[in-house]
Enzyme design. Structure first.
Site, PDB file in Angstrom:
ATOM      1  N   LYS A 175       0.833  -1.203   0.000  1.00 54.62           N
ATOM      2  CA  LYS A 175       0.000   0.000   0.000  1.00 54.62           C
ATOM      3  C   LYS A 175       0.866   1.250   0.000  1.00 54.62           C
ATOM      4  CE  LYS A 175      -1.781  -1.468   3.766  1.00 54.62           C
ATOM      5  NZ  LYS A 175      -2.570  -1.725   4.994  1.00 54.62           N
ATOM      6  N   THR A 207      -7.248   9.552   9.169  1.00 55.00           N
ATOM      7  CA  THR A 207      -6.922   8.289   8.483  1.00 55.00           C
ATOM      8  C   THR A 207      -6.863   7.104   9.445  1.00 55.00           C
ATOM      9  OG1 THR A 207      -4.563   8.807   8.743  1.00 55.00           O
ATOM     10  CG2 THR A 207      -5.621   9.458   6.667  1.00 55.00           C
ATOM     11  N   GLY A 209      -7.510   3.846  11.117  1.00 55.26           N
ATOM     12  CA  GLY A 209      -8.206   2.643  10.687  1.00 55.26           C
ATOM     13  C   GLY A 209      -8.196   2.383   9.197  1.00 55.26           C
ATOM     14  N   THR A 210      -7.442   3.171   8.439  1.00 53.06           N
ATOM     15  CA  THR A 210      -7.447   3.009   6.981  1.00 53.06           C
ATOM     16  C   THR A 210      -6.991   1.611   6.560  1.00 53.06           C
ATOM     17  OG1 THR A 210      -6.968   5.357   6.702  1.00 53.06           O
ATOM     18  CG2 THR A 210      -6.570   3.950   4.816  1.00 53.06           C
ATOM     19  N   GLY A 211      -5.869   1.153   7.119  1.00 53.57           N
ATOM     20  CA  GLY A 211      -5.343  -0.153   6.730  1.00 53.57           C
ATOM     21  C   GLY A 211      -6.258  -1.292   7.128  1.00 53.57           C
ATOM     22  N   CYS A 212      -6.793  -1.212   8.354  1.00 58.31           N
ATOM     23  CA  CYS A 212      -7.744  -2.234   8.816  1.00 58.31           C
ATOM     24  C   CYS A 212      -8.945  -2.311   7.878  1.00 58.31           C
ATOM     25  CB  CYS A 212      -8.245  -1.908  10.224  1.00 58.31           C
ATOM     26  SG  CYS A 212      -6.980  -1.733  11.493  1.00 58.31           S
TER      27      CYS A 212
END
Length: 265
Positions: A175, A207, A209-212
Site C-alpha cells: 500500500k 486516516t 483505521g485506513t489499513g484495517c
C-alpha cells in the site's frame, strides 16, 4: 446465501480501527461480520495507552465457535499481538481451511504505537504468511518485514513485494498511502504480474483505521465471490471514498476515523 467474513484482530476502544473498523467495513459492503478478538487496547485517536492480550486458548475457542456454525467465506487477520496468538490462529485456520485469508501485518498504529511484539514478527512470517491468500503491508511495514529501507521507487516496491511473496503467500498488496506524490499507488503483486492501482491522494489527518478497513473490504469482496484483482480494486475505490468523506466527522482530537458509511449519511 448470506456472505460471511470473519475478522481475527484486536479491539480499538475508540471504534476507528481494529475489530470495530473491520465489522463496519463488512457491513458497509453488505457482508455479515463475525469476530475473534486477539487483544483489547485502551486506545483513542491520539494513541494507544494499553494492550491486554486475550489468552491464546480463548482465541482458539472463538475461532472454533465461529467456524463450527457459520459458513465463513473469507477471513481477515489484523492485530495478532504475540507469538502464542499467532500459533493459535495458524492452527485454527489449518483446521478449518477457509478459502480466502487476507492478512494485514499490523505492526504499528497510525499514532506510531507498536502493536506487534518484536519477537512475534518471525512467527507472523513463518506461520501465517504461508496460509494467506493476500498480505497487505504498507510501505514501512514491507520494509520492516524485510529489514530494508522503505521503498522509494516502483522498482523497489516490486522487488520487496516479490521477496514477501517468496515467504509463501499467494499475493501481496503493497500500500502506497505513506508515499508521496499526487496519487496514492498500491501495487498488487503475484507470481505472474504486478498491477499498479492509483487513486488521488487525499489531504486529511483523519486516516485512523485506513489499513484495517481496506483489508477488511478486500475480505468482504472475496466473501461475496469476487476474484482477487476485482476485490482489491473494489476495496480501494471504497476506501478512497471513505477517506474523502472522513472530514465530515468531528471525532477525537488526533487522527480521526474514516467514514465507513459514507454512502448512507
Amino acid at each position: 446465501m448470506t456472505p460471511v467474513a470473519l475478522t481475527i484482530a484486536g479491539s480499538d476502544s475508540s471504534g476507528g480501527a481494529g475489530i470495530q473498523a473491520d465489522l463496519k467495513s463488512f457491513a458497509a459492503l453488505g457482508v455479515y461480520g463475525a469476530s475473534a478478538i486477539t487483544a483489547l487496547t485502551a486506545q483513542n485517536t491520539m494513541g494507544v495507552s494499553g494492550i491486554h492480550p486475550v489468552p491464546a486458548s480463548f482465541v482458539t475457542a472463538q475461532i472454533d465457535a465461529v467456524f463450527s456454525d457459520l459458513e465463513v467465506g473469507a477471513v481477515k487477520i489484523g492485530m495478532v499481538a504475540q507469538a502464542e496468538t499467532i500459533a493459535a490462529i495458524a492452527d485454527g485456520l489449518r483446521r478449518w481451511a477457509p478459502r480466502h485469508i487476507v492478512l494485514d501485518p499490523v505492526m504499528v498504529a497510525t499514532s506510531g504505537d507498536r502493536l506487534l511484539a518484536a519477537e512475534a514478527v518471525d512467527a507472523l512470517k513463518t506461520l501465517l504468511f504461508p496460509l494467506a491468500s493476500l498480505i497487505t503491508p504498507n510501505l514501512p511495514e514491507a520494509a520492516a518485514l524485510l529489514n530494508e529501507p522503505v521503498a522509494s521507487s516502483e522498482a523497489d516496491v516490486e522487488r520487496q513485494g516479490k521477496r514477501l511473496l517468496a515467504m509463501g503467500c499467494r499475493a501481496v498488496l503493497v500500500k502506497g498511502g505513506h508515499g508521496h506524490g499526487a496519487d496514492s499507488i498500491d501495487y498488487l503483486i503475484d507470481a505472474e504480474r504486478s498491477i499498479a492501482l492509483a487513486a488521488p491522494r487525499i489531504a486529511t489527518a483523519n486516516t485512523h483505521g485506513t489499513g484495517c478497513s481496506l483489508s477488511s473490504a478486500i475480505a468482504a469482496e472475496l466473501a461475496k465471490g469476487e476474484g482477487m484483482e476485482t476485490s482489491v480494486r473494489n476495496a480501494k475505490a471504497w476506501i478512497t471514498e471513505a477517506i474523502a468523506a472522513a472530514d465530515r466527522f468531528a471525532v477525537g482530537r488526533g487522527h480521526g476515523p474514516v467514514h465507513h458509511f459514507h454512502k448512507y449519511y
